[in-house]
Design a protein around this motif. Structure first.
Motif, PDB file in Angstrom:
ATOM      1  N   MET A 158     -21.583   6.011   7.014  1.00 61.05           N
ATOM      2  CA  MET A 158     -21.401   4.939   6.147  1.00 61.05           C
ATOM      3  C   MET A 158     -22.222   4.977   4.726  1.00 61.05           C
ATOM      4  N   SER A 159     -21.530   5.157   3.637  1.00 61.55           N
ATOM      5  CA  SER A 159     -22.421   5.479   2.421  1.00 61.55           C
ATOM      6  C   SER A 159     -23.234   4.330   2.069  1.00 61.55           C
ATOM      7  N   THR A 160     -22.745   3.085   1.874  1.00 65.74           N
ATOM      8  CA  THR A 160     -23.470   1.918   1.483  1.00 65.74           C
ATOM      9  C   THR A 160     -23.439   0.904   2.366  1.00 65.74           C
ATOM     10  N   ASP A 161     -24.467   0.051   2.440  1.00 66.48           N
ATOM     11  CA  ASP A 161     -24.332  -1.196   3.135  1.00 66.48           C
ATOM     12  C   ASP A 161     -23.384  -2.101   2.777  1.00 66.48           C
ATOM     13  N   ARG A 162     -23.419  -2.311   1.270  1.00 65.86           N
ATOM     14  CA  ARG A 162     -22.553  -3.398   0.782  1.00 65.86           C
ATOM     15  C   ARG A 162     -21.009  -3.072   0.534  1.00 65.86           C
ATOM     16  N   TYR A 163     -20.249  -3.698   0.797  1.00 69.04           N
ATOM     17  CA  TYR A 163     -18.689  -3.322   0.593  1.00 69.04           C
ATOM     18  C   TYR A 163     -18.478  -3.797  -0.981  1.00 69.04           C
ATOM     19  N   ASN A 164     -17.822  -2.688  -1.715  1.00 70.55           N
ATOM     20  CA  ASN A 164     -17.689  -2.990  -3.120  1.00 70.55           C
ATOM     21  C   ASN A 164     -16.250  -3.186  -3.241  1.00 70.55           C
ATOM     22  N   ALA A 165     -15.742  -4.694  -3.219  1.00 69.13           N
ATOM     23  CA  ALA A 165     -14.279  -4.876  -3.141  1.00 69.13           C
ATOM     24  C   ALA A 165     -13.579  -4.242  -4.405  1.00 69.13           C
ATOM     25  N   ARG A 166     -14.226  -4.576  -5.604  1.00 69.71           N
ATOM     26  CA  ARG A 166     -13.620  -3.891  -6.670  1.00 69.71           C
ATOM     27  C   ARG A 166     -13.107  -2.599  -6.685  1.00 69.71           C
ATOM     28  N   GLU A 167     -13.913  -1.696  -6.227  1.00 73.85           N
ATOM     29  CA  GLU A 167     -13.759  -0.334  -6.233  1.00 73.85           C
ATOM     30  C   GLU A 167     -12.624  -0.177  -5.193  1.00 73.85           C
ATOM     31  N   ALA A 168     -12.993  -0.701  -4.049  1.00 73.14           N
ATOM     32  CA  ALA A 168     -12.094  -0.036  -2.856  1.00 73.14           C
ATOM     33  C   ALA A 168     -10.766  -0.536  -3.093  1.00 73.14           C
ATOM     34  N   GLU A 169     -10.607  -1.961  -3.612  1.00 70.69           N
ATOM     35  CA  GLU A 169      -9.295  -2.576  -3.938  1.00 70.69           C
ATOM     36  C   GLU A 169      -8.337  -1.753  -4.828  1.00 70.69           C
ATOM     37  N   ALA A 170      -9.014  -1.339  -5.969  1.00 73.10           N
ATOM     38  CA  ALA A 170      -8.309  -0.439  -6.890  1.00 73.10           C
ATOM     39  C   ALA A 170      -8.075   0.740  -6.270  1.00 73.10           C
ATOM     40  N   HIS A 171      -8.665   1.552  -5.616  1.00 74.05           N
ATOM     41  CA  HIS A 171      -8.376   2.610  -4.869  1.00 74.05           C
ATOM     42  C   HIS A 171      -7.314   2.828  -3.916  1.00 74.05           C
ATOM     43  N   TRP A 172      -7.362   1.612  -3.088  1.00 75.77           N
ATOM     44  CA  TRP A 172      -6.302   1.596  -1.937  1.00 75.77           C
ATOM     45  C   TRP A 172      -5.052   1.238  -2.517  1.00 75.77           C
ATOM     46  N   GLN A 173      -5.191   0.486  -3.709  1.00 76.60           N
ATOM     47  CA  GLN A 173      -3.610  -0.102  -4.272  1.00 76.60           C
ATOM     48  C   GLN A 173      -3.063   1.050  -4.752  1.00 76.60           C
ATOM     49  N   LYS A 174      -3.832   2.001  -5.665  1.00 70.43           N
ATOM     50  CA  LYS A 174      -3.367   3.164  -6.001  1.00 70.43           C
ATOM     51  C   LYS A 174      -2.693   3.961  -5.191  1.00 70.43           C
ATOM     52  N   THR A 175      -3.628   4.035  -3.910  1.00 69.17           N
ATOM     53  CA  THR A 175      -3.087   5.231  -3.024  1.00 69.17           C
ATOM     54  C   THR A 175      -1.890   4.692  -2.246  1.00 69.17           C
ATOM     55  N   TRP A 176      -1.716   3.523  -2.002  1.00 69.04           N
ATOM     56  CA  TRP A 176      -0.424   2.808  -1.595  1.00 69.04           C
ATOM     57  C   TRP A 176       0.769   3.195  -2.523  1.00 69.04           C
ATOM     58  N   ASP A 177       0.433   2.980  -3.668  1.00 68.88           N
ATOM     59  CA  ASP A 177       1.390   3.130  -4.758  1.00 68.88           C
ATOM     60  C   ASP A 177       1.698   4.393  -4.811  1.00 68.88           C
ATOM     61  N   GLU A 178       0.740   5.469  -4.741  1.00 68.52           N
ATOM     62  CA  GLU A 178       1.178   7.118  -4.930  1.00 68.52           C
ATOM     63  C   GLU A 178       1.919   7.308  -3.725  1.00 68.52           C
ATOM     64  N   ARG A 179       1.583   7.091  -2.421  1.00 73.65           N
ATOM     65  CA  ARG A 179       2.227   7.439  -1.342  1.00 73.65           C
ATOM     66  C   ARG A 179       3.587   6.761  -1.185  1.00 73.65           C
ATOM     67  N   GLY A 180       3.814   5.808  -2.099  1.00 69.03           N
ATOM     68  CA  GLY A 180       4.969   4.919  -2.058  1.00 69.03           C
ATOM     69  C   GLY A 180       5.454   4.377  -0.491  1.00 69.03           C
ATOM     70  N   ILE A 181       4.414   4.126   0.124  1.00 64.58           N
ATOM     71  CA  ILE A 181       4.737   3.511   1.496  1.00 64.58           C
ATOM     72  C   ILE A 181       5.166   2.242   1.734  1.00 64.58           C
ATOM     73  N   PHE A 182       5.425   1.519   0.594  1.00 67.99           N
ATOM     74  CA  PHE A 182       6.106  -0.063   0.741  1.00 67.99           C
ATOM     75  C   PHE A 182       7.489   0.061   0.125  1.00 67.99           C
ATOM     76  N   ALA A 183       7.926   1.272  -0.149  1.00 69.86           N
ATOM     77  CA  ALA A 183       9.418   1.313  -0.460  1.00 69.86           C
ATOM     78  C   ALA A 183      10.100   1.217   0.753  1.00 69.86           C
ATOM     79  N   THR A 184      10.896   0.550   0.601  1.00 72.36           N
ATOM     80  CA  THR A 184      11.745   0.225   1.910  1.00 72.36           C
ATOM     81  C   THR A 184      13.009   1.067   2.068  1.00 72.36           C
ATOM     82  N   PRO A 185      13.335   2.200   2.953  1.00 73.59           N
ATOM     83  CA  PRO A 185      14.250   2.901   2.925  1.00 73.59           C
ATOM     84  C   PRO A 185      15.528   2.135   3.482  1.00 73.59           C
ATOM     85  N   ASN A 186      17.012   2.135   2.709  1.00 74.41           N
ATOM     86  CA  ASN A 186      17.960   1.692   3.104  1.00 74.41           C
ATOM     87  C   ASN A 186      18.574   2.083   4.545  1.00 74.41           C
TER      88      ASN A 186
END
Ligand code: ANZ
Ligand code: ZN
Length: 877
Positions: free
Chosen positions: A1-29
């Motif tokens: 584990m790199s740091t002791d403290r969880y940095n929400a600001r960085e992590a949240e932006a990162h994962w939102q971008k990842t979900w978006d790029e992978r399009g995992i919430f686009a629902t196939p009909n």
């Protein structure tokens, strides 16, 4: 584990971008998994999201993420309820075009929603103000028109003289316009109506099938539809007393049992007979004009003083030709209900009693309460509307009121006058047709053209959408569309002569009555829905929103699906299989010395409990801590979601929203509460870090045997899994949160207490890995960003958002100890914890070893110990 403290600001932006790029919430009909449609009521783009949105959308997101993990193809869309008055008001106040204002707000709010980490399919986003949306609404208006579900009729409306628009009854508060505060007037206007009353009975009956709706909402809908069974009775009029020789008046009653208590008849101010009489009687005409000043809202009518005007007309009692009754015009009789005429029985109806007490008509009680001697029964100021036996009622005397009703109905039904029965049974509904015409610009244009020769002509379908003009002025009140120099002037589609467009737009409730069907395929341009897709996705499995929509929005939507079914656009009657109404977000209020309010960000709080006190940061001035109330701009007790997310991260905000109270109740937003949630985020992060360290060496395959310590971890994990799964299905999010806390504590304790070489034993490392994985999956719906970060830390390549929900191993749920209550001489003294398999002797020994039992026995041996297996132990001293 790199740091002791969880940095929400960085992590949240990162994962939102990842979900978006992978399009995992686009629902196939096209997808073979079972479908699940979860929807939160879409927002009005007022400018910024508020905490109520945060709560609503977090709940929906938890359901969506859970159902996805559980193997469903989940539809979780979002859009904008984008037409409405505030945009026009902003246009008037700030000289900004409603469209500009609305789309700017949408952009802002969309960004805000995106920072919440919601698993939404933004590809399906719709805005109701977009011609690509309202085009289909116009098409449906025309379809409904063809199907006989739309009507144009004169009706009395609430007219707001300041906003110069028609108001719905709900928009009239204490006789005033909800927005302008102006006294509302009654006006007769020609309006467009959706014929919702065609479905009164069906809408009522089908409430029974809505078994996943709150009982409260079902009851509100029932009352709104308001079915009552009554009798239409034709009273003979003394033609000598009527203006044009009229000889009959039909009334509607639900209390025909009280006919012998009748003291007068009353008709609505705009009853034809009243109008006819007024034409010959200026004083009556005056009275009628006055009566109309009260709005059409039931509430306003109920509150107004009961006033009447004796027309001089006399009616004959249906059971006694020698008995005549005066006919009044009265301000509390509605033309739209029943026949607009009643007989008044003051002893048993409060309004009628107030009325006769004012006009000196007296009363005769005819229903005597049980346990009251009829001789002593008098009515003065309070009408009796309860049950009882008939008195003063000739052939009805002694009957129950039900029997009396039946008797009256039977007798009058079998009497005839001019070949028709004197009375007829009738079912009435309070529900009125839905007037949808609004004299506003920022709404969906009604696709109709008025031609002097051809009358009302539907706009040709090929001309849809009828688009709102962009160049519009808001310099004066009233309907800007009506004042537009060119827009309304068109050629009649039928005869080609100059004609005029309808300049009324639709009530914005129309926009929100079908958006959930559009989400099933928002791309299809040729029709409101793509039938196969609508059939696949509908109904919405879980709808979540505020109780303030319990009546109109839900009823209109229920009407709309029926009308859309009748016109071939959907195949269902009921749009929302499950409904959940969440509570409000409330907050303390802070009041300054001068009576104005301070915002939470402006004050500092010190001390705790009774000693808590607040001061204004800027001046040090003491501030009174006021009651906890719904967050509102007027009390300034709001917190801005942006601030919270910036300070703590979205996960903390989401977690706190879910943790503090049951979702249907109000949640009290406090700084301490948020900080507690934030600390838990950090704790989870450290715990998973520790677990990941141990899990690194875990064998891929499960070992055949587990030591006690490893087994305890596995049991805690599977117990938590089983509980959270059960509770999340019931939307008991706060209970899920509690189980997750408990499980995290148990896992933490197990790691802390791990003995000697545990961390190098494959059974232990395997159990820790399994438990950590389960923990992360369990809290992922609530705190998705932290979960992704933890998931990665645990060495998973994929996303937790795509991980399947774990399967409970049932044999791990069996408890191997059992706690039995222990009584000494019938009084409970303790619990004894013994192995589930323990025999009588073993239990007895354990019981006698308990301190509490020893004390109770005072050192003496017991007379007897009775063990009831699996239930209780009784010690007789
Ligand atoms: C006589 C009577 C005697 C009534 C009594 C009530 C109590 P629900 O049950 O809600 O359908 N009513 C009928 N038409 C009306 C109108 N257009 N405007 C105002 N009031 C009207 O209410 C039906 C009752 O409301 C009817 O029964 C009628 O008064 C009144 F002891 O008739 B009753
Ligand atoms: Zn024409």
């Amino acid at each position: 584990m790199s740091t002791d403290r969880y940095n929400a600001r960085e992590a949240e932006a990162h994962w939102q971008k990842t979900w978006d790029e992978r399009g995992i919430f686009a629902t196939p009909n096209a997808d073979s998994r079972p479908k699940y449609y979860v929807l939160e009521m879409f927002p009005y783009p007022s400018g910024r999201i508020h905490m109520g949105h945060v709560r609503n959308y977090t709940m929906g997101d938890v359901v969506a993420r859970y159902k996805r993990a559980a193997g469903f193809n989940v539809l979780h869309p979002m859009g904008w309820d984008a037409f409405g008055m505030p945009a026009e008001n902003a246009a008037m106040a700030n000289k900004v075009h409603p469209k500009t204002w609305t789309y700017a707000n949408i952009a802002t709010m969309k960004k805000q929603l995106q920072t919440m980490g919601l698993s939404l399919d933004w590809k399906r986003e719709v805005a109701t103000c977009d011609p690509s949306y309202y085009k289909h609404q116009q098409k449906m208006f025309l379809d409904f028109l063809k199907a006989g579900l739309v009507e144009r009729k004169q009706s009395k409306v609430n007219w707001d003289p300041v906003d110069m628009t028609v108001l719905a009854n709900e928009q009239v508060i204490d006789g005033r316009g909800w927005r302008s505060g102006a006294l509302v007037e009654q006006r007769d206007l020609t309006q467009w109506f959706f014929k919702i009353t065609k479905y009164s009975e069906d809408l009522l009956k089908a409430i029974e099938t809505l078994d996943r709706w709150p009982e409260k909402v079902r009851l509100m809908q029932k009352n709104w539809i308001g079915r009552s069974e009554g009798l239409l009775v034709r009273f003979v009029l003394d033609a000598k007393t009527t203006p044009n020789g009229e000889d009959e008046l039909e009334i509607f009653t639900t209390r025909h049992d009280t006919l012998f208590g009748a003291k007068f008849l009353a008709i609505a101010p705009d009853h034809p007979l009243a109008r006819a009489m007024a034409a010959k009687n200026p004083a009556l005409a005056d009275f009628i004009a006055q009566a109309k000043k009260v709005g059409t809202a039931q509430e306003a009518i109920d509150k107004a003083e009961k006033l009447g005007f004796d027309t001089g007309i006399r009616a004959v009692h249906p059971f006694d030709a020698t008995w005549t009754l005066p006919v009044y015009v009265a301000n509390f009789i509605l033309m739209e209900y029943g026949t607009g005429a009643i007989f008044g029985c003051p002893a048993h109806d409060q309004r009628d009693l107030d009325f006769v007490n004012k006009y000196g008509l007296g009363n005769t009680p005819v229903v005597c309460p049980p346990d009251v001697d009829p001789k002593d029964f008098v009515i003065t100021d309070t009408a009796y509307d309860g049950d009882g036996r008939m008195i003063n009622s000739r052939f009805l005397d002694g009957m129950t009121f039900g029997e009396a009703q039946e008797e009256v109905a039977k007798r009058l039904e079998s009497q005839t006058r001019g070949n028709r029965p004197v009375a007829q049974r009738q079912v009435n509904y309070r529900l009125r047709d839905w007037g949808i015409s609004r004299q506003r610009y920022w709404g969906c244009p009604i696709p109709i053209i008025h031609c002097e020769k051809c009358g009302v002509v539907p706009a040709p379908e090929k001309d849809l959408p009828v688009v709102l003009p962009d160049d519009i002025e808001f310099d004066r009140p009233g309907n800007p569309l009506d004042r537009h120099p060119t827009w309304k002037h068109v050629a009649c589609p039928q005869c080609g002569s100059p004609a005029r467009r309808e300049t009324d737009t639709m009530d914005t409730f129309v926009d929100s009555s079908w958006y959930y069907t559009r989400f099933t395929d928002p791309w299809i341009e040729t029709a409101p829905t793509d039938r196969p897709m609508a059939d696949k996705w509908l109904p919405v499995d879980q709808y979540i929103g505020g109780i303030e929509h319990a009546i109109l929005h839900l009823l209109y939507s229920r009407f709309f699906t029926r009308a859309m079914k009748a016109t071939g656009h959907v195949g269902i009657d009921e749009p929302f299989a499950g409904l959940f109404t969440q509570g409000m977000v409330v907050h303390e209020t802070y009041r300054k010395d001068n009576g104005t309010w301070a915002a939470p960000t402006e004050i500092k709080i010190e001390g705790t409990g009774e000693a808590r006190c607040a001061t204004l940061i800027a001046t040090g001035e003491p501030i009174e801590i006021g009651p906890i109330e719904k967050m509102s701009k007027s009390k300034r007790n709001t917190v801005d979601p942006d601030d919270i997310i910036a300070a703590y991260g979205a996960d903390t905000a989401r977690w706190f929203m879910l943790s503090d109270s049951p979702p249907e109740r109000d949640v009290n937003w406090t700084e301490q509460g948020v900080q507690g949630a934030w600390r838990f985020v950090q704790r989870l992060w450290r715990l998973i870090g520790e677990a990941a360290e141990i899990a690194k060496t875990a064998p891929a395959a499960a070992p055949a045997n587990f030591g006690d310590d490893a087994l305890a971890i596995r049991k805690a994990a599977h117990r938590a899994l089983a509980r959270v799964t059960g509770e999340i299905e019931k939307l008991h999010f706060n209970v899920c949160v509690a189980h997750i806390y408990e499980f995290a504590n148990a896992l933490q304790a197990a790691l802390t207490e791990a003995k000697g070489g545990a961390a190098s034993r494959p059974d232990f490392t395997h159990a820790v890995k399994e438990a950590a994985d389960i923990l992360v999956v369990l809290f992922h719906p609530m705190m998705p960003h932290l979960a992704e970060e933890c998931w990665a830390a645990l060495g998973h390549g994929g996303l937790v958002a795509e991980a399947p929900w774990p399967v409970v191993e049932a044999d791990l749920l069996v408890e191997d100890t059992i706690a039995l209550p222990v009584q000494v001489n019938g009084k409970k003294r303790a619990d004894v914890v013994v192995p589930r398999s323990a025999g009588k002797d073993e239990i007895e020994a354990a019981v006698l070893a308990l301190d509490a039992v020893k004390r109770a026995l005072d050192g003496k041996p017991p007379k007897k110990v009775i063990v009831v297996p699996q239930r209780i132990v009784n010690v007789v001293a």
